[in-house]
Design a protein around this motif. Structure first.
Motif, PDB file in Angstrom:
ATOM      1  N   PHE A   4       0.912  -0.879  -0.168  1.00 15.62           N
ATOM      2  CA  PHE A   4       0.404   0.039   0.217  1.00 15.62           C
ATOM      3  C   PHE A   4       0.824   1.265  -0.053  1.00 15.62           C
ATOM      4  N   TRP A   5       1.646   1.484   1.002  1.00 11.72           N
ATOM      5  CA  TRP A   5       3.053   2.673   0.554  1.00 11.72           C
ATOM      6  C   TRP A   5       3.740   2.439   0.274  1.00 11.72           C
ATOM      7  N   GLY A   6       3.851   1.302  -0.892  1.00 11.48           N
ATOM      8  CA  GLY A   6       4.809   1.512  -1.986  1.00 11.48           C
ATOM      9  C   GLY A   6       4.007   1.896  -2.620  1.00 11.48           C
ATOM     10  N   ILE A   7       3.050   1.920  -3.462  1.00 11.89           N
ATOM     11  CA  ILE A   7       1.555   2.300  -4.067  1.00 11.89           C
ATOM     12  C   ILE A   7       1.711   3.896  -3.943  1.00 11.89           C
ATOM     13  N   PHE A   8       1.303   4.267  -3.001  1.00 12.93           N
ATOM     14  CA  PHE A   8       0.759   5.229  -2.403  1.00 12.93           C
ATOM     15  C   PHE A   8       2.291   6.730  -2.306  1.00 12.93           C
ATOM     16  N   PHE A   9       3.731   6.574  -2.575  1.00  6.45           N
ATOM     17  CA  PHE A   9       4.580   7.259  -3.289  1.00  6.45           C
ATOM     18  C   PHE A   9       5.134   7.016  -4.564  1.00  6.45           C
ATOM     19  N   ILE A  88      -8.801   5.814  -8.263  1.00  8.46           N
ATOM     20  CA  ILE A  88      -7.912   5.114  -9.932  1.00  8.46           C
ATOM     21  C   ILE A  88      -6.769   5.165  -9.926  1.00  8.46           C
ATOM     22  N   CYS A  89      -5.830   6.182  -9.379  1.00  9.37           N
ATOM     23  CA  CYS A  89      -4.954   5.267  -9.302  1.00  9.37           C
ATOM     24  C   CYS A  89      -4.188   4.270  -8.824  1.00  9.37           C
ATOM     25  N   TYR A  90      -4.331   4.618  -7.763  1.00 11.71           N
ATOM     26  CA  TYR A  90      -4.454   3.555  -6.846  1.00 11.71           C
ATOM     27  C   TYR A  90      -4.212   1.698  -7.177  1.00 11.71           C
ATOM     28  N   PHE A  91      -5.638   1.890  -8.053  1.00 11.73           N
ATOM     29  CA  PHE A  91      -6.126   0.860  -8.675  1.00 11.73           C
ATOM     30  C   PHE A  91      -5.481   0.237 -10.101  1.00 11.73           C
ATOM     31  N   ARG A  94      -2.237  -0.494  -9.574  1.00  6.45           N
ATOM     32  CA  ARG A  94      -2.242  -2.026  -8.690  1.00  6.45           C
ATOM     33  C   ARG A  94      -2.083  -2.951  -9.729  1.00  6.45           C
ATOM     34  N   PHE A  95      -2.940  -2.537 -10.953  1.00  9.81           N
ATOM     35  CA  PHE A  95      -2.834  -4.329 -11.943  1.00  9.81           C
ATOM     36  C   PHE A  95      -2.356  -4.412 -12.900  1.00  9.81           C
ATOM     37  N   PHE A  96      -2.237  -2.595 -13.974  1.00  9.85           N
ATOM     38  CA  PHE A  96      -1.177  -2.360 -14.656  1.00  9.85           C
ATOM     39  C   PHE A  96       0.550  -1.666 -14.835  1.00  9.85           C
ATOM     40  N   MET A  97       0.809  -1.261 -13.501  1.00  9.75           N
ATOM     41  CA  MET A  97       1.887  -0.847 -13.857  1.00  9.75           C
ATOM     42  C   MET A  97       3.068  -1.666 -12.608  1.00  9.75           C
TER      43      MET A  97
END
Length: 217
Positions: A4-9, A88-91, A94-97
């Motif tokens: 979560f924090w990895g994606i958050f930043f 929207i950016c988070y998910f 998570r699934f594409f990047m």
């Protein structure tokens, strides 16, 4: 939690993460009365005049009016855009990047596309979300306009009131309003005193107050 924090930043989520953080801090400060909910609202007088002469408003303010953002507090609009955009950016990340995170050029190009798409989608989702709230805020704005408050009784909230600072509360039948009030040095208001709103200063967004005795006598 590390994911979560990895994606958050991570880019582009971090852009909306920063905006969400600012919004959370703002609402915390506003909850203690330091800031008002409508402190970022924009004056649309010019655009209204244009519309009244059958000339549609254009530019940034025209877009805001078309989406109905002028009918609710701008702070609420910004908060909703931040939340929708972040989700929207988070998910999307998570699934594409994550699978292409080792390919820098593709990673940042796709991230930019996701950010722009998320922002546009967030704007329209916000416009859809606030649509049922617009009549409520319109009624509140009409009932609690500056002119309608003149002559009303308020209770001093700050320890003192002077020509440069002071706060008072007005009971509107709901959560109440926190108003900026001013008076000349001849008055000695203290917390808990009652006063009357005499006039409104648009420049400083404050009301001049006088004592109940002077107003009645």
């Amino acid at each position: 939690m590390d994911l979560f924090w990895g994606i958050f930043f991570s880019f582009p989520v971090v852009i909306f993460s920063g905006l969400v953080t600012i919004c959370v801090l703002y609402w915390l400060v506003a909850s203690i009365g330091v800031l008002t909910v409508d402190c970022l609202d924009i004056d649309f007088d010019i655009d209204v005049k244009q519309l009244s002469t059958d000339n549609p408003a254009s530019g940034f303010s025209g877009l805001l009016m078309k989406l109905g953002f002028n009918e609710v507090p701008m702070t609420l609009v910004i908060t909703l855009i931040a939340l929708f955009g972040w989700s929207i950016c988070y998910f999307s990340f998570r699934f594409f990047m994550i699978p292409i995170s080792h390919y820098a050029l593709i990673y940042y190009l796709l991230g930019l596309i996701i950010f722009i798409t998320a922002f546009i989608a967030a704007v329209y989702l916000t416009a859809f979300t606030i649509k049922p709230l617009r009549p409520i805020f319109s009624k509140l704005n009409t009932a609690n306009s500056h002119q309608s408050l003149l002559g009303q009784t308020v209770e001093i909230r700050s320890s003192t009131v002077s020509e440069t600072k002071g706060e008072a509360t007005y009971e509107d039948g709901g959560a109440g309003l926190i108003l900026q009030v001013r008076c000349n040095e001849s008055y000695q208001f203290k917390r808990g005193d009652k006063a009357i709103l005499l006039s409104y200063d648009k420049t400083n967004n404050s009301y001049e107050i006088i004592s109940l005795d002077e107003f009645n006598g």
